[in-house]
Design a protein around this motif. Structure first.
Motif, short mmCIF file in Angstrom:
data_model
loop_
_atom_site.label_atom_id
_atom_site.label_comp_id
_atom_site.label_asym_id
_atom_site.label_seq_id
_atom_site.Cartn_x
_atom_site.Cartn_y
_atom_site.Cartn_z
N GLU A 102 0.82 -1.21 0.00
CA GLU A 102 0.00 0.00 0.00
C GLU A 102 0.85 1.26 0.00
O GLU A 102 0.52 2.25 -0.67
N LEU A 103 1.97 1.25 0.72
CA LEU A 103 2.81 2.43 0.80
C LEU A 103 3.36 2.83 -0.56
O LEU A 103 3.28 4.00 -0.97
N PHE A 104 3.91 1.87 -1.29
CA PHE A 104 4.55 2.21 -2.55
C PHE A 104 3.54 2.52 -3.65
O PHE A 104 3.80 3.35 -4.52
N LEU A 105 2.39 1.87 -3.62
CA LEU A 105 1.36 2.22 -4.60
C LEU A 105 0.81 3.63 -4.35
O LEU A 105 0.58 4.40 -5.29
N MET A 106 0.60 3.98 -3.10
CA MET A 106 0.09 5.33 -2.81
C MET A 106 1.15 6.39 -3.11
O MET A 106 0.83 7.48 -3.58
N LEU A 107 2.43 6.07 -2.86
CA LEU A 107 3.51 7.00 -3.21
C LEU A 107 3.53 7.24 -4.71
O LEU A 107 3.63 8.39 -5.18
N TYR A 108 3.40 6.18 -5.48
CA TYR A 108 3.40 6.28 -6.95
C TYR A 108 2.22 7.11 -7.43
O TYR A 108 2.37 8.00 -8.29
N ALA A 109 1.04 6.84 -6.89
CA ALA A 109 -0.15 7.58 -7.30
C ALA A 109 -0.03 9.07 -6.94
O ALA A 109 -0.39 9.95 -7.75
N ALA A 110 0.49 9.37 -5.76
CA ALA A 110 0.62 10.77 -5.34
C ALA A 110 1.59 11.52 -6.25
O ALA A 110 1.34 12.67 -6.64
N ALA A 111 2.71 10.89 -6.58
CA ALA A 111 3.70 11.56 -7.43
C ALA A 111 3.15 11.80 -8.84
O ALA A 111 3.36 12.86 -9.42
N THR A 112 2.43 10.81 -9.38
CA THR A 112 1.86 10.96 -10.72
C THR A 112 0.79 12.04 -10.74
O THR A 112 0.71 12.85 -11.67
N LEU A 113 -0.06 12.07 -9.73
CA LEU A 113 -1.11 13.09 -9.64
C LEU A 113 -0.50 14.48 -9.52
O LEU A 113 -0.97 15.44 -10.17
N ALA A 114 0.55 14.62 -8.73
CA ALA A 114 1.19 15.93 -8.56
C ALA A 114 1.77 16.44 -9.88
O ALA A 114 1.72 17.64 -10.17
N HIS A 115 2.29 15.51 -10.69
CA HIS A 115 2.91 15.94 -11.94
C HIS A 115 1.88 16.51 -12.92
O HIS A 115 2.23 17.31 -13.80
#
Length: 557
Positions: A102-115
């Motif tokens: 869950e940690l790494f998937l949420m990190l990935y989603a947050a970074a992509t959304l921010a971009h």
């Protein structure tokens, strides 16, 4: 009960290693669900980077950066992916699979959304780094989900499919990335990447992996090793990714970065070599079997870089991605066929022959491409590209299994094997692209000089060609001198195109030679072990570096 105290498992449930899930019995419906989730997770881990890699020229224009700057995107992915593999194994072992997932998937989603809201090169590099970290996690997670779909007697097939699913990302990205760019330019790629990430997150939250053992894994010296190793790998990745673009001997920072990377990586290995319980077992990694495995993976990844040469060749002919769609369908079919064939035929005794077969197919495909002309079109490359895709997918599972048996026998070497395999894969890909690109540039300059040397207006054929080129513009250019200049420019462009075609033929022939040399080495090694060493000293599966007893104990058979 202490969370670090191993649970009591039934014989068929026992996890093969700390940090991996247990293997309880599942219904057929649940097994199918695990297989689907494994495919989604594995594709999510590789598809984002594949979409960026195949569309670098378009992203360069949308971001408004130079060609040397856009190369930082694939470099950032490899930097983060390789470095995180050093810590992720112990993270799973100490904190468990659920937090890991869950940690790494949420990190990935947050970074992509921010971009999507911060448009610039720096944010794009940050997203690629987050993608690399998440990709390292998702590749392993996809393998674990896929393994849950197979009973113990077919678990080797699950390993082959689990490590092979990520191979589908690149041909898939080539198939539909143009449509994503049409929908929202560069944002279309990132919206799709975000959607895949959220889909994978939803899947893993709905269908959780069975629990596994947790142990206290991290010690303070691990972080010292990481602090030395991660920047060393990052600098080496930057050199390999940007060397061809800024040119190897023209930029001083390449030399400084390469020297610093050697010092940092050597320092990290020195720390590990003298530890009582090392994060990286340098003595095990330096054994003959592990060095041969790493070298074979590295060489095969260099051979697989022929695909980037094929794209460059077709683009030199003036074709765009829309005109190559049928070719990518063939490549996709070859990848799926190779993965399925490998899963159906996998056995410890067949691993070495499987690797030799895959190399023979890739050598044949590269040799066929080495006879291209300016009349070659994607339809003429269907057979060769199918062979290359089939061979590339066919080798990956057997290669992974050939080293993993030694890890089952000594679980403490899991991080060492994971890092070695990841470095061989990712660095091999960067190295292959760098070698192919550099060799193509050098050979293009050579062929261009040879062709231009014989172009003189004193030659009647050259003069006629220049006149014909100018005459084609007679309706738009009234000045004879301007028409003549345009005719000379047209002839120069044709000479450059022919020089590029000859250079790419040289690239394909070089790749064929590398494949044949690797095949000869593996074949000689295989028959030497069979005929000279003999069964008594070679053991039942010495050619794979893995014993049957290890497979039996791990439940992979």
């Amino acid at each position: 009960m202490d969370v670090y105290t191993p649970q009591v498992w039934l014989p068929h449930e026992r996890p093969s290693l700390p940090g991996s899930p247990s293997t309880p019995l599942h219904s057929d419906r649940r097994r199918a669900a695990y297989l689907i989730v494994g495919l989604i997770v594995a594709l999510t881990g590789g598809l984002g980077n594949a979409l960026v890699s195949v569309n670098l020229p378009y992203l360069q224009g949308s971001l408004g950066v130079y060609s040397s700057e856009i190369q930082w995107l694939p470099a950032a992915y490899v930097m983060a992916n390789v470095s995180m593999n050093l810590l992720l194994v112990k993270f799973r072992q100490q904190f468990g699979l659920r937090l890991f997932t869950e940690l790494f998937l949420m990190l990935y989603a947050a970074a992509t959304l921010a971009h999507l809201f911060v448009h610039g090169l720096a944010s794009a590099i940050a997203v690629r780094a987050a993608s690399g970290m998440s990709g390292a996690a998702l590749t392993v997670l996809g393998l674990y989900y896929t393994l849950q779909a197979f009973p113990a007697r077919h678990r080797l097939k699950g390993v082959v499919l689990g490590v092979g699913f990520a191979q589908l990302a690149l041909p898939l990205a080539r198939l539909f990335s143009s449509e994503l760019l049409e929908l929202g330019e560069w944002r279309g790629l990132y919206w799709f990447e975000l959607g895949m990430t959220l889909l994978a997150l939803g899947c893993v939250l709905m269908l959780k992996l069975p629990p596994g053992d947790r142990v206290k894994a991290f010690v303070k010296l691990d972080f010292l090793t990481f602090a030395l190793f991660a920047p060393g790998v990052a600098l080496l990745s930057a050199v390999l990714a940007l060397g061809r673009t800024v040119w190897w001997l023209e930029s001083r920072w390449l030399g400084y970065s390469l020297a610093a990377s050697i010092v940092l990586i050597a320092a990290a290995l020195l720390v590990e070599h003298n530890r009582r319980a090392p994060l990286l077992n340098t003595r095990w990694l330096s054994t003959g079997s592990m060095l041969r495995l790493a070298l074979s993976v590295l060489l095969i990844r260099v051979v697989q870089s022929e695909a980037s040469g094929t794209v460059g060749f077709l683009q030199a002919l003036g074709l765009n991605n829309d005109q190559m769609q049928q070719l990518w369908l063939v490549v996709m079919a070859g990848t799926v066929a190779g993965m399925v064939a490998s899963a159906l035929t996998i056995a410890p005794s067949r691993i070495a022959p499987s690797l030799m077969l895959s190399l023979a197919m890739m050598a044949m495909g590269a040799w066929m491409d080495a006879h291209a002309t300016n009349l070659t079109r994607p339809a003429n490359m269907y057979v060769s590209q199918f062979l290359l895709a089939f061979g590339g997918a066919f080798f990956l599972g057997p290669t992974f299994i050939s080293g993993f048996g030694a890890v089952i026998a000594a679980p403490s070497n899991l991080i060492s094997f994971s890092l070695m395999f990841t470095i061989s894969q990712n660095m091999g890909s960067l190295l292959g692209s760098a070698l192919v690109g550099t060799f193509q540039v050098v050979r293009e300059k050579y062929h261009s000089s040879q062709l231009v040397e014989h172009l003189t207006l004193l030659d009647p054929q050259v003069a006629a060609r220049v006149q014909a080129g100018g005459a084609a513009l007679g309706g738009t250019l009234a000045d004879p001198a301007t028409r003549s200049a345009q005719g000379v420019a047209s002839l120069g462009a044709a000479a450059t195109r022919e020089a590029n075609i000859l250079a790419y033929n040289d690239v394909f022939m070089l790749i064929c030679a590398v494949a044949l040399a690797t095949l000869a080495w593996l074949t000689a090694r295989y028959f030497w072990e069979q005929c000279v060493v003999g069964k008594a000293s070679a053991g039942p599966n010495a050619q794979t570096g893995m014993a049957n007893v290890s497979l039996n104990n791990s439940g992979l058979r």
